[in-house]
Design a protein around this motif. Structure first.
Motif, PDB file in Angstrom:
ATOM      1  N   GLY A 299      33.362  19.843   9.781  1.00  0.00           N
ATOM      2  CA  GLY A 299      33.814  21.218   9.922  1.00  0.00           C
ATOM      3  C   GLY A 299      32.737  22.185  10.367  1.00  0.00           C
ATOM      4  N   ALA A 300      31.470  21.838  10.104  1.00  0.00           N
ATOM      5  CA  ALA A 300      30.343  22.678  10.514  1.00  0.00           C
ATOM      6  C   ALA A 300      29.085  21.825  10.373  1.00  0.00           C
ATOM      7  N   PRO A 301      28.029  22.148  11.110  1.00  0.00           N
ATOM      8  CA  PRO A 301      26.778  21.406  10.953  1.00  0.00           C
ATOM      9  C   PRO A 301      26.202  21.615   9.555  1.00  0.00           C
ATOM     10  N   MET A 302      25.513  20.597   9.048  1.00  0.00           N
ATOM     11  CA  MET A 302      24.837  20.723   7.763  1.00  0.00           C
ATOM     12  C   MET A 302      23.345  20.829   8.041  1.00  0.00           C
ATOM     13  N   TYR A 303      22.748  21.868   7.508  1.00  0.00           N
ATOM     14  CA  TYR A 303      21.333  22.072   7.749  1.00  0.00           C
ATOM     15  C   TYR A 303      20.517  20.965   7.082  1.00  0.00           C
ATOM     16  N   ARG A 304      19.389  20.641   7.697  1.00  0.00           N
ATOM     17  CA  ARG A 304      18.595  19.506   7.247  1.00  0.00           C
ATOM     18  C   ARG A 304      18.162  19.631   5.789  1.00  0.00           C
ATOM     19  N   VAL A 305      17.737  20.807   5.365  1.00  0.00           N
ATOM     20  CA  VAL A 305      17.269  20.946   3.986  1.00  0.00           C
ATOM     21  C   VAL A 305      18.406  20.676   2.998  1.00  0.00           C
ATOM     22  N   ASP A 306      19.625  21.107   3.332  1.00  0.00           N
ATOM     23  CA  ASP A 306      20.773  20.851   2.459  1.00  0.00           C
ATOM     24  C   ASP A 306      21.145  19.370   2.479  1.00  0.00           C
ATOM     25  N   GLN A 307      21.045  18.771   3.657  1.00  0.00           N
ATOM     26  CA  GLN A 307      21.318  17.339   3.795  1.00  0.00           C
ATOM     27  C   GLN A 307      20.351  16.525   2.928  1.00  0.00           C
ATOM     28  N   GLN A 308      19.086  16.893   2.962  1.00  0.00           N
ATOM     29  CA  GLN A 308      18.088  16.170   2.173  1.00  0.00           C
ATOM     30  C   GLN A 308      18.357  16.311   0.674  1.00  0.00           C
ATOM     31  N   LYS A 309      18.701  17.506   0.221  1.00  0.00           N
ATOM     32  CA  LYS A 309      19.022  17.709  -1.196  1.00  0.00           C
ATOM     33  C   LYS A 309      20.217  16.846  -1.612  1.00  0.00           C
ATOM     34  N   ALA A 310      21.233  16.775  -0.758  1.00  0.00           N
ATOM     35  CA  ALA A 310      22.427  16.001  -1.077  1.00  0.00           C
ATOM     36  C   ALA A 310      22.105  14.509  -1.163  1.00  0.00           C
ATOM     37  N   LEU A 311      21.306  14.024  -0.236  1.00  0.00           N
ATOM     38  CA  LEU A 311      20.939  12.607  -0.250  1.00  0.00           C
ATOM     39  C   LEU A 311      20.088  12.264  -1.469  1.00  0.00           C
ATOM     40  N   THR A 312      19.170  13.144  -1.805  1.00  0.00           N
ATOM     41  CA  THR A 312      18.318  12.918  -2.969  1.00  0.00           C
ATOM     42  C   THR A 312      19.132  12.922  -4.255  1.00  0.00           C
ATOM     43  N   THR A 313      20.133  13.800  -4.313  1.00  0.00           N
ATOM     44  CA  THR A 313      20.939  13.952  -5.529  1.00  0.00           C
ATOM     45  C   THR A 313      22.017  12.888  -5.662  1.00  0.00           C
ATOM     46  N   GLY A 315      22.545  10.083  -3.395  1.00  0.00           N
ATOM     47  CA  GLY A 315      22.277   8.778  -2.804  1.00  0.00           C
ATOM     48  C   GLY A 315      22.828   8.685  -1.389  1.00  0.00           C
ATOM     49  N   LYS A 316      22.724   7.495  -0.821  1.00  0.00           N
ATOM     50  CA  LYS A 316      23.133   7.306   0.580  1.00  0.00           C
ATOM     51  C   LYS A 316      24.632   7.053   0.670  1.00  0.00           C
ATOM     52  N   VAL A 317      25.383   8.114   0.364  1.00  0.00           N
ATOM     53  CA  VAL A 317      26.839   8.032   0.423  1.00  0.00           C
ATOM     54  C   VAL A 317      27.413   9.035   1.420  1.00  0.00           C
ATOM     55  N   LEU A 318      26.560   9.768   2.113  1.00  0.00           N
ATOM     56  CA  LEU A 318      27.047  10.798   3.036  1.00  0.00           C
ATOM     57  C   LEU A 318      27.484  10.196   4.361  1.00  0.00           C
ATOM     58  N   VAL A 319      28.609  10.692   4.861  1.00  0.00           N
ATOM     59  CA  VAL A 319      29.101  10.359   6.198  1.00  0.00           C
ATOM     60  C   VAL A 319      29.422  11.687   6.880  1.00  0.00           C
ATOM     61  N   GLN A 320      28.826  11.907   8.029  1.00  0.00           N
ATOM     62  CA  GLN A 320      29.112  13.125   8.785  1.00  0.00           C
ATOM     63  C   GLN A 320      29.964  12.779   9.989  1.00  0.00           C
ATOM     64  N   LEU A 334      28.093   9.981  11.983  1.00  0.00           N
ATOM     65  CA  LEU A 334      26.788   9.577  11.473  1.00  0.00           C
ATOM     66  C   LEU A 334      27.057   8.870  10.146  1.00  0.00           C
ATOM     67  N   PRO A 335      27.069   7.527  10.147  1.00  0.00           N
ATOM     68  CA  PRO A 335      27.466   6.781   8.947  1.00  0.00           C
ATOM     69  C   PRO A 335      26.399   6.809   7.859  1.00  0.00           C
ATOM     70  N   THR A 336      26.756   6.254   6.720  1.00  0.00           N
ATOM     71  CA  THR A 336      25.863   6.294   5.554  1.00  0.00           C
ATOM     72  C   THR A 336      24.488   5.709   5.859  1.00  0.00           C
ATOM     73  N   PHE A 337      24.456   4.589   6.562  1.00  0.00           N
ATOM     74  CA  PHE A 337      23.186   3.883   6.755  1.00  0.00           C
ATOM     75  C   PHE A 337      22.241   4.607   7.715  1.00  0.00           C
ATOM     76  N   LEU A 338      22.747   5.638   8.425  1.00  0.00           N
ATOM     77  CA  LEU A 338      21.876   6.414   9.301  1.00  0.00           C
ATOM     78  C   LEU A 338      21.480   7.754   8.684  1.00  0.00           C
ATOM     79  N   HIS A 339      21.901   7.981   7.457  1.00  0.00           N
ATOM     80  CA  HIS A 339      21.442   9.161   6.716  1.00  0.00           C
ATOM     81  C   HIS A 339      20.183   8.781   5.929  1.00  0.00           C
ATOM     82  N   ASP A 340      19.162   9.602   6.034  1.00  0.00           N
ATOM     83  CA  ASP A 340      17.933   9.346   5.290  1.00  0.00           C
ATOM     84  C   ASP A 340      17.315  10.673   4.884  1.00  0.00           C
ATOM     85  N   ALA A 341      16.888  10.745   3.633  1.00  0.00           N
ATOM     86  CA  ALA A 341      16.282  11.983   3.140  1.00  0.00           C
ATOM     87  C   ALA A 341      14.862  12.170   3.642  1.00  0.00           C
TER      88      ALA A 341
END
Length: 537
Positions: A299-313, A315-320, A334-341
């Motif tokens: 629905g909208a881009p996620m800023y990198r700092v917010d993305q990193q907080k979400a991944l740290t909190t 885990g690697k469950v995010l899919v964009q 952008l699947p789970t395995f390509l998300h990295d904090a």
């Protein structure tokens, strides 16, 4: 449809009615839990029987015919899911409004869609009254719950239990859903989604976003079913996944985590602003996140700092995924395995992923020529997930399609490997001193300051430079304009540096939780900061 190619014409364009997904799930697991809301539980056989009964009543009692549009004004509820499948089963077209819209806005949607039937939650009598007064094409208004303005879906269903409808035969290009745009740059337009398109979208969601879903999974709904969350839940039904609705329209993070724990929720569809709220809430620190497999955000881009907080909190469950309503989200993933904090070497920071299965993406210039990797242009796409066009809006169709390509109005570039990077909306870009300025890049830099929680950068008129950037910020700690400007010094080219920094308690958001520049510009005007001569002072 165009004429035969190479002398070959299709023998049939018949496709499955989307409501068949429900029948298939009910056959596989009739006694399994399908829908949950508060203390209510529907099994798959309950869901199927209620849908059959309502579809039969829509056809026999209310005269719904194939192609008739049905407006729906409601917050999330079990009956909303039932009605969506019943309308499809009867051959109608589902036309949901966001429940936060005003009566006048829903009147416009009803008129522009040509809806002949309305289903309105009992909590919105003003919407029903306005539509009855202003929409003479409406033959009936039904209610979710007891209401003075019409018979309730619950009573209609109870009266028709045991009845079977005539399931509508549909072709690939038969409309099933009018998906209204959010109207951030004008009045909402009805994107026509079809049965064939949506069957592809469901398959694509399962392939690209949530591979391996089974009846052991559960999905929590935290966004309105009227738009992206409704598409997400259709996908869950296709695999017999439990749908868990929040007990009320009030979004409460502590309740989110209670439901995740109780139902072992594995999938969730959300938008970046809601995901940010979940991640930063105190209840999240002690939450049991072990069941989560896929948290899809779009629905909208996620800023990198917010993305990193979400991944740290979490885990690697995010899919964009990136995609407009016109493409039902099917542009990139952008699947789970390509998300990295961690910003490791080789990590594509800021990408929204690669092209979805069966979709081709191009970056094009103003003439429709494909641009080479690294060059910014308009993001365009083709594929079976692209909608059939805007309903009765030839001018919008002419503007949005070029040589068969759908023009998203978003700007970006692709790298050599085909990963897409969004630089912003075409309408968000501004020109300062002859140079193009893309707010997204500036916003990313501003958000690296620990005292800034949210930000939006937009261009305002300037007599010397044509346009200059203003940054509207939401601080999480005390900060001064000069301090933030000093922080950005050296991190941005001089022409990209905002000339003003404003600090607000919150940014206005759309009914879907998105930060939109149109609303911010309107708020600036309402505060007397821009408009007339003020922006040029």
């Amino acid at each position: 449809m165009s004429g035969p190619v190479g002398g070959i014409s299709p023998v049939s364009t018949r496709v499955m009615n989307l409501a068949t997904f429900l029948t298939q799930a009910a056959r596989r697991d009739p006694d399994g839990i399908a829908l949950v809301m508060g203390d209510s539980r529907w099994t798959w056989s309950d869901f199927e029987a209620r849908t059959d009964a309502l579809a039969h009543a829509l056809q026999t009692r209310f005269g719904l015919r194939k192609g008739d549009r049905v407006m729906c004004q409601s917050q999330n509820c079990l009956e909303m899911m039932q009605a969506m499948f019943a309308v499809w089963r009867a051959g109608g077209v589902w036309v949901p409004a966001n429940f936060r819209q005003t009566p006048d806005e829903v009147v416009y949607l009803t008129q522009s869609s040509g809806a002949t039937l309305m289903i309105c939650n009992a909590a919105f009598p003003e919407h029903a009254a306005a539509c009855r007064a202003e929409c003479p094409m409406l033959t009936d208004i039904l209610s979710f719950g007891a209401a003075d303005f019409g018979p309730s879906v619950q009573d209609i269903t109870a009266d028709a239990m045991g009845s079977r409808p005539q399931i509508a035969a549909v072709d690939r290009d038969d409309p099933c859903w009018f998906f209204f745009t959010s109207g951030t740059t004008g009045r909402p337009k009805a994107s026509v989604l079809t049965h064939g398109q949506m069957a592809f979208v469901v398959t694509n969601h399962l392939a690209d976003l949530m591979p391996g879903l089974t009846g052991d999974d559960a999905s929590l709904v935290v966004a309105p079913l009227s738009h992206g969350a409704g598409v997400h839940q259709l996908t869950q039904v296709a695999r017999g996944v439990k749908t868990v609705l929040m007990p009320s329209e009030k979004f409460d993070v502590a309740t989110v985590w209670e439901l995740v724990r109780e139902w072992r929720v594995s999938t969730m569809f959300t938008v970046p602003t809601i995901l940010k709220m979940i991640v930063e809430h105190p209840a999240t620190a002690a939450a049991d996140t072990s069941s989560l497999r896929y948290i899809i955000y779009a629905g909208a881009p996620m800023y990198r700092v917010d993305q990193q907080k979400a991944l740290t909190t979490l885990g690697k469950v995010l899919v964009q995924y990136f995609g407009l309503g016109e493409c039902t989200g099917n542009i990139t993933v952008l699947p789970t395995f390509l998300h990295d904090a961690d910003d490791l070497p080789g990590t594509r920071i800021g990408t929204c992923g690669y092209a979805r299965t069966g979709i081709e993406v191009q970056i094009q210039d103003d003439q429709g020529n494909e641009l080479p990797p690294g060059q910014t242009g308009e993001i365009c796409c083709i594929g079976p997930a692209v909608f059939a066009g805007y309903y009765q809006n030839p001018s919008a169709n002419a503007k949005s399609f070029r040589d068969g390509w759908f023009r998203t109005g978003d700007l970006g570039y692709m790298d050599e490997a085909g990963f897409l990077f969004i630089t912003g909306r075409e309408s968000d870009m501004f020109i300062s001193g002859g140079s193009n300025v893309y707010p997204r890049e500036i916003e990313e830099k501003i958000l690296t300051h620990p005292a800034i929680s949210e930000v939006a950068v937009l261009g305002v008129p300037d007599p010397l430079w044509g346009e200059i950037g203003w940054a509207v910020c939401v601080p999480s700690a005390s900060i001064q304009e000069a301090e933030l400007a000093a922080f950005l010094d050296g991190k941005l080219s001089r022409y990209k540096m905002p000339k003003r920094f404003l600090f607000w308690d919150a940014l206005p958001k759309s009914a879907y939780g998105k930060i939109t520049k149109k609303l911010i510009r309107e708020e600036l005007e309402a505060r007397g900061l821009i408009g007339d001569e003020k922006a040029r002072a």
